[in-house]
Design a protein around this motif. Sequence first.
Motif, PDB file in Angstrom:
ATOM      1  N   GLY A   1     -14.037  29.548   6.583  1.00  0.00           N
ATOM      2  CA  GLY A   1     -14.465  30.946   6.442  1.00  0.00           C
ATOM      3  C   GLY A   1     -14.144  31.493   5.070  1.00  0.00           C
ATOM      4  N   ALA A   2     -12.917  31.222   4.599  1.00  0.00           N
ATOM      5  CA  ALA A   2     -12.510  31.709   3.278  1.00  0.00           C
ATOM      6  C   ALA A   2     -13.365  31.071   2.189  1.00  0.00           C
ATOM      7  N   PHE A   3     -13.705  29.811   2.386  1.00  0.00           N
ATOM      8  CA  PHE A   3     -14.536  29.111   1.406  1.00  0.00           C
ATOM      9  C   PHE A   3     -15.912  29.766   1.305  1.00  0.00           C
ATOM     10  N   LEU A   4     -16.525  30.055   2.452  1.00  0.00           N
ATOM     11  CA  LEU A   4     -17.857  30.660   2.431  1.00  0.00           C
ATOM     12  C   LEU A   4     -17.796  32.081   1.872  1.00  0.00           C
ATOM     13  N   ASP A   5     -16.720  32.786   2.135  1.00  0.00           N
ATOM     14  CA  ASP A   5     -16.555  34.118   1.538  1.00  0.00           C
ATOM     15  C   ASP A   5     -16.535  34.024   0.015  1.00  0.00           C
ATOM     16  N   PHE A   6     -16.021  32.912  -0.502  1.00  0.00           N
ATOM     17  CA  PHE A   6     -15.940  32.739  -1.961  1.00  0.00           C
ATOM     18  C   PHE A   6     -17.291  32.307  -2.540  1.00  0.00           C
ATOM     19  N   VAL A   7     -17.995  31.436  -1.815  1.00  0.00           N
ATOM     20  CA  VAL A   7     -19.250  30.896  -2.345  1.00  0.00           C
ATOM     21  C   VAL A   7     -20.391  31.889  -2.157  1.00  0.00           C
ATOM     22  N   TYR A   8     -20.352  32.652  -1.095  1.00  0.00           N
ATOM     23  CA  TYR A   8     -21.400  33.641  -0.803  1.00  0.00           C
ATOM     24  C   TYR A   8     -20.901  35.024  -1.187  1.00  0.00           C
ATOM     25  N   CYS A   9     -21.810  35.909  -1.559  1.00  0.00           N
ATOM     26  CA  CYS A   9     -21.373  37.283  -1.787  1.00  0.00           C
ATOM     27  C   CYS A   9     -21.449  38.084  -0.495  1.00  0.00           C
ATOM     28  N   THR A  10     -21.872  37.436   0.579  1.00  0.00           N
ATOM     29  CA  THR A  10     -21.880  38.043   1.907  1.00  0.00           C
ATOM     30  C   THR A  10     -20.565  37.675   2.612  1.00  0.00           C
ATOM     31  N   ARG A  11     -20.000  38.638   3.359  1.00  0.00           N
ATOM     32  CA  ARG A  11     -18.771  38.300   4.091  1.00  0.00           C
ATOM     33  C   ARG A  11     -19.156  37.485   5.320  1.00  0.00           C
ATOM     34  N   LEU A  12     -18.574  36.316   5.474  1.00  0.00           N
ATOM     35  CA  LEU A  12     -18.941  35.414   6.559  1.00  0.00           C
ATOM     36  C   LEU A  12     -17.747  35.020   7.412  1.00  0.00           C
ATOM     37  N   SER A  13     -16.522  35.310   6.919  1.00  0.00           N
ATOM     38  CA  SER A  13     -15.332  34.845   7.628  1.00  0.00           C
ATOM     39  C   SER A  13     -15.126  35.593   8.939  1.00  0.00           C
ATOM     40  N   ASP A  14     -15.745  36.797   9.080  1.00  0.00           N
ATOM     41  CA  ASP A  14     -15.535  37.547  10.324  1.00  0.00           C
ATOM     42  C   ASP A  14     -16.646  37.291  11.342  1.00  0.00           C
ATOM     43  N   LEU A  15     -17.509  36.313  11.046  1.00  0.00           N
ATOM     44  CA  LEU A  15     -18.599  35.980  11.951  1.00  0.00           C
ATOM     45  C   LEU A  15     -18.029  35.387  13.250  1.00  0.00           C
ATOM     46  N   LYS A  16     -18.633  35.768  14.407  1.00  0.00           N
ATOM     47  CA  LYS A  16     -18.124  35.222  15.677  1.00  0.00           C
ATOM     48  C   LYS A  16     -18.819  33.889  15.964  1.00  0.00           C
ATOM     49  N   PRO A  17     -18.102  32.930  16.539  1.00  0.00           N
ATOM     50  CA  PRO A  17     -18.734  31.657  16.905  1.00  0.00           C
ATOM     51  C   PRO A  17     -19.946  31.898  17.785  1.00  0.00           C
ATOM     52  N   GLY A  18     -21.011  31.157  17.483  1.00  0.00           N
ATOM     53  CA  GLY A  18     -22.240  31.319  18.257  1.00  0.00           C
ATOM     54  C   GLY A  18     -23.214  32.288  17.615  1.00  0.00           C
ATOM     55  N   LEU A  19     -22.837  32.895  16.478  1.00  0.00           N
ATOM     56  CA  LEU A  19     -23.722  33.846  15.810  1.00  0.00           C
ATOM     57  C   LEU A  19     -23.980  33.432  14.362  1.00  0.00           C
ATOM     58  N   GLY A  20     -25.057  33.978  13.794  1.00  0.00           N
ATOM     59  CA  GLY A  20     -25.378  33.709  12.390  1.00  0.00           C
ATOM     60  C   GLY A  20     -25.543  34.999  11.617  1.00  0.00           C
ATOM     61  N   ARG A  21     -25.542  34.888  10.302  1.00  0.00           N
ATOM     62  CA  ARG A  21     -25.717  36.066   9.457  1.00  0.00           C
ATOM     63  C   ARG A  21     -26.478  35.629   8.208  1.00  0.00           C
ATOM     64  N   TYR A  22     -27.350  36.535   7.759  1.00  0.00           N
ATOM     65  CA  TYR A  22     -28.101  36.263   6.538  1.00  0.00           C
ATOM     66  C   TYR A  22     -27.151  36.373   5.346  1.00  0.00           C
ATOM     67  N   GLY A  23     -27.071  35.351   4.534  1.00  0.00           N
ATOM     68  CA  GLY A  23     -26.105  35.350   3.432  1.00  0.00           C
ATOM     69  C   GLY A  23     -26.770  35.103   2.088  1.00  0.00           C
ATOM     70  N   LEU A  24     -26.126  35.604   1.042  1.00  0.00           N
ATOM     71  CA  LEU A  24     -26.642  35.465  -0.318  1.00  0.00           C
ATOM     72  C   LEU A  24     -25.640  34.722  -1.183  1.00  0.00           C
TER      73      LEU A  24
END
Lengths: 74, 948
Positions: B635-658
Motif C-alpha cells: 500500500g505504501a509503495f503504491l501511494d508513492f508511485v501513484y499520486c492517488t491514495r491507494l493504501s486505504d483501499l478495502k480488499p475487494g475494491l478498486g480505485r482509478y489511479g494516476l
Amino acid sequence: MQLVPCPHCGPREQGEFVCLGEAPAHPVSHESLARHLYGRVNAKGVSVELWWHRHGCRQWLRLPRDSATNRFAP
Amino acid sequence: MSGYRLESVAQTDRVVVTFDGRPLAARRGESLAATLLANGVAIAGRSFKYHRPRGIAGYGWCEPNILVQTAQGTFPAALLPVADGLQARSVNCWPSARFDVASLLGAFGALMPAGFYYKTFRGPRGRLWPLFEPAIRALAGLGTLPKTEKPLASLKRFAHCDVLVIGGGPAGIAAAEAASNNPAARVWLIEALGISVTAAALRNRPNVRVLHDTIATGRYDGGLVVALERPCTGNLETRLWKIRARSIVIATGAFERPFVFDGNDRPGVMLLTAVAAYASRDKVACGRRVVAVVNNGAAYAEIAVLSAAGVTVAAIVDLRAKIELEHRNFAARNGIALYPRHGVVAAFGVPLRKIRIAPLDSPANTVELDCDTLAMAGGLTPAVHLHSHAGGKLRFDEMTAAFVPDGLHDNCWSAGACNGRYEQEAAEADGRYAGRAASAAAGFAASPGSRPEAPAPPACELLARWETGDGTGKAFVDVAADVTADDIRLAVHEGYDSVELMKRYTTAGMAPDQGRFGNMNAIDVLARARDIAPAAAGTTTYRPPFAPLPFGAIADFGGALLKPSRTTALTAWHEAENAVMYEAGANWRRPGYYPRADENLEAATRRECRAVRNAAGIYDSSPLGKFEIVGRDAGAFLDFVYCTRLSDLKPGLGRYGLQLHEDGRLFDDGIVFRLAPDRFFVTTTTGNAEACVQRFTYARQILRPDLDVHVLPTTEQWADLVLCGPRARDVLKAAEAELPADFGFMSIADGRIAGHDVRVARAGFTGEVSFEIFAPASAAPDLWRRLLEAGKTYGLTPVGSEANHVLRIEKGYVSVGHDCDGIADPDDLGLRFAAHIDKTDFIGKQAVLRNRADPDGRPERVGLLARDRNFVLPEGAAILKTDAAATRGYVTASCWSDTLGRSLAMGLLEDGRKHIGGDVAISLPGGIAHATVVAPVFFDPKGERQRG
C-alpha cells in the motif's frame, strides 16, 4: 556496442540494458526540483550511472563509468 | 594505357563478363579491376564532381576511382570478384564512361572551388538552392539503388573468439600462429583478399578459423569487430559478421601514397604497389611501357617484382639525389633509365600518353617521357583505421612521415606494417609478439615478454616530398572526392585551417575510399600552407566503415523476425473473423473493428457502438498492462508511485489511479484493485505496460528500497475479456457465471464463468455495466466462444478498439497519450478527484505543487461541439480564439457519435474551463470551423448506467 559488467549476469551487450545516466537525488524538495529534473553534472571522468538490465536480471545497477574513456571502472 | 595478360587463362577458369555492354574475357575469381586492366579498358568511370575520365589506380581496398553498377547495387571494382555472366556498368557518367556529357563540368573546374555549392546556392544571398538542388543531386552521387525489394541474399552471423587477428599478411599469420600455440585458445583470422597466403602452419590447427574474402569494416567498444564477407562461391552475396573477441591483433598493413601534380588522376596513373600486385598476383600487366616515380628505396623491391613478371619498366624517376648503389645497379642491369632528383610536373593524355618531369632544383629543365602507365610510390601509410575507430590514439612518426598507433588500446595490438614495421622480418617478429600478448591478455599464455625493438632506420630513406607539380592545372590530393591541392590551400586561406574543418569544407577524405588514397597528402598540403609540421596539423578522426558496406548487408529483411508481433490468446479468432487488426502497445495485434459483408470502418464502428449501448459487446483487452504488487508495504509503495491514495483501499475494491512523471505530467492511469491487505492487482494502459515495468522496478529498487514489496508483471499471463452493455448481466447468467451476490461497481472477486476459474472486476471504459473478465490466457479461447454463444440471444457483438474510442469520448474518459501533452497535469485534465496531492510524498509531487501555485494559462481539457453537427473535427487541429489568430490549444480526440447523433470532440484549451459555454474557432486546412466549448462529458454525465 559496449559490454556492461552486470554483477548478476556477467558481461552483457549494451542492448540488453536501459541507461538512465546520472542518478538524480531523492527525495525531491521544493528547492531542489529544478536541479532534480534538469540539472546533470555531466562530469568528465568517472561518475556513477544507473543501468537497468531490462533483458536480463531486471535489476537496477549503479555502475561507475568513465565518460572520457567510455569504459566502466573496474 | 594498354594492359594485357602476362599468362593466358586456364580453360577451366575462363569466364565472360559484360562491362558497359562490351563482353570481356576474364579469369574466374579475379577482381573486376583486374579484368578491366587485362582487357585494356583504360577509362572505366567518371569522377564524382568534375566527371573527369578515370581508370583503375589501386589494388583491393586502395583503389579510389572505380565503382561499378550491378543488378545488386554499386561496388568497388577492385573488390568485386568476377563470376561468369557478371554484368557491370560504369557509374556517374552518361551515356558512357568514354563519352560523358556532364564532363563539360570539368571545363568549368576553375569556377568550382572548394565550397562552391554552398557559396553559390546556399550563402547569405543564396536562395537558389531549392531551384538547383534536383539537378545537382542528379549529377552527383555514384550509382543507383537496385530496384528489387531484396537486393542481396545476405546473412548476419554473430561469433565470439579469444583472439581475433585482422589481416592475413606476414604479421597477421605470425600473430595467429603465436596466439594459437595454446590449443585452448580459439583464434580467428580475417583475410580481406581472395588470394590466400595463409600459412600452412595454420591449416592443421583445429583452434584456428580463417574467414577468406572478408574485410573488417569497423572496431567498436569492448572488442567488437564488424566484418563483411563476400563469399566467391554459392548464392550468398554477403555475410555480415559481428565478432566479439577478448583481444585483437590488427595487421591490416599499409597503403601507398601517391604524388601531387597536374593530371595525376589521368587513367594510367597508378600506385606502384597496385601495378606490382596486378602483375604478380593476377598476372596482368597494366601497360606496355611503365615509368615509376618514387621517393624511397623500398619501392625498388616492387619495381623488381614488375620486371621479374615481364612488365617493361622504361624509367625510374627518383626524388632523392642520393640513390643506393644496389638500386642504381638494378636500373643499369635492366636497362631502366634513372632520373635522380627529379619529380613529375604533369601528366598528359586520356588515357596517359606521356609525362613531363623536371629536376627538383631547376624546374625549367623539363624532360618528357612516353609511357602508358605511371607507377607512383610515395612511401607507405599504415592502415590505422581500425586502431582509431574505437578511440585508439595516434602519433606522427618522423622517420616514415606517417601516423602510427600510439600505445595499446582496449586489448588491441597493431602489428606489422600498420604499426610502421614494413620489412617482412620485422613485421613477422612484431606479429609474433602481438599474437603472444593477445593470447596472454585473453588468459591463454604466460607474459609475452617485451616487444621487439623497432628496426634500425632503413638504409634507404624516404624524402618527405609529395607535391611535385608546378602549381598549375589540376593536381589532385583526393581523386575519389575530386579535391585538389588548390582546394585545400583555398580552404586554409578562407579560415578553414584545422584538419577537421578543411575536411568538411573540401570533402577531402569523405569519398567511398575514406581518404585511403589522399588523406596523408591532404594533411601535407595543409601543413605546408600553414607552415607547420604535419604532426601539428594532426589527422581527422577515423570512423567506420573502413570499406563500403552495402545497405543490403546491414539492413534486416527479417520483417516479423526483426520485430515480432505479440498475439493475444484470441488473435487467431479475430483474424478468422476477418477483423482488421491494429498494432497496440508493444507490438500487440488487436482488433480495430470487425467489418461485415460490405461494411467500411465507419459502418462497422457504428454498429459495434450501438451494440454496446443497446445490447452487449465483448472486447479483447488482453494487452492491458497488469501487475501484482505484493508485500507488507504494498500500500505504501503504491501511494508513492501513484499520486492517488491507494493504501486505504478495502480488499475487494478498486480505485482509478494516476501516475505522474517527475515533472508533474500525467504518465499513466488505470484501476488498482486490492485483493488482500498485502496484495494489489494493478492495471495500466496498454501503451505503458512495458514502461511501468521499468518504473515500478526503479521505484522499488532505487527510490524506495526501504519498502517490503515485490513487483510481478502479469500482462501476458492474464487474458482480459471485457463484457459490457445493458444486457451484460443476462449474458453472464446464460454463461452460468458464479459471482458474489453484491457485486457492485468497482468490485473485484474470483469466480467461475462457463466452467473456467476467472477473476472478474466491475470496471470498464465504455460507461455501461461492464465486467472485466481476467482469465488465464490458456482458458481464454474457450471462454470467449462460450460467452459469444451464451450472448447470441442478447445481441452480444464483438467490438474493436475503434468502437472503444468512440464510446470513451462519449463518456469523456481520458486516454493517456491521446489527450495529454508535454504540459498537462491531473488538474488540467479534469482528474483532480484522483489526485491526492496532500499525500506525504509521491513521484511528481513537488512539480504538481509548483504547477498549482500558478494555475492560470494552463491547457485544460474541454469538450468541443462543432457548430455543424455533422462535421467531425480533425484530431490535432489548432483551436483559435475567435478574436485572435493565435493558437490557444488543439483537438485531442474526435469522433462521430451514433448514440448522440452528432460529432463530438475533446481538446486541450488554454484556461479552457473558463471558456465553457463560449465559442472557439478551429483551424482547418481550407479555413475555419466554429465550435462551442462544453464540459468534457457527453453521455450519461452522472454515470448511472455503469453503476446500474
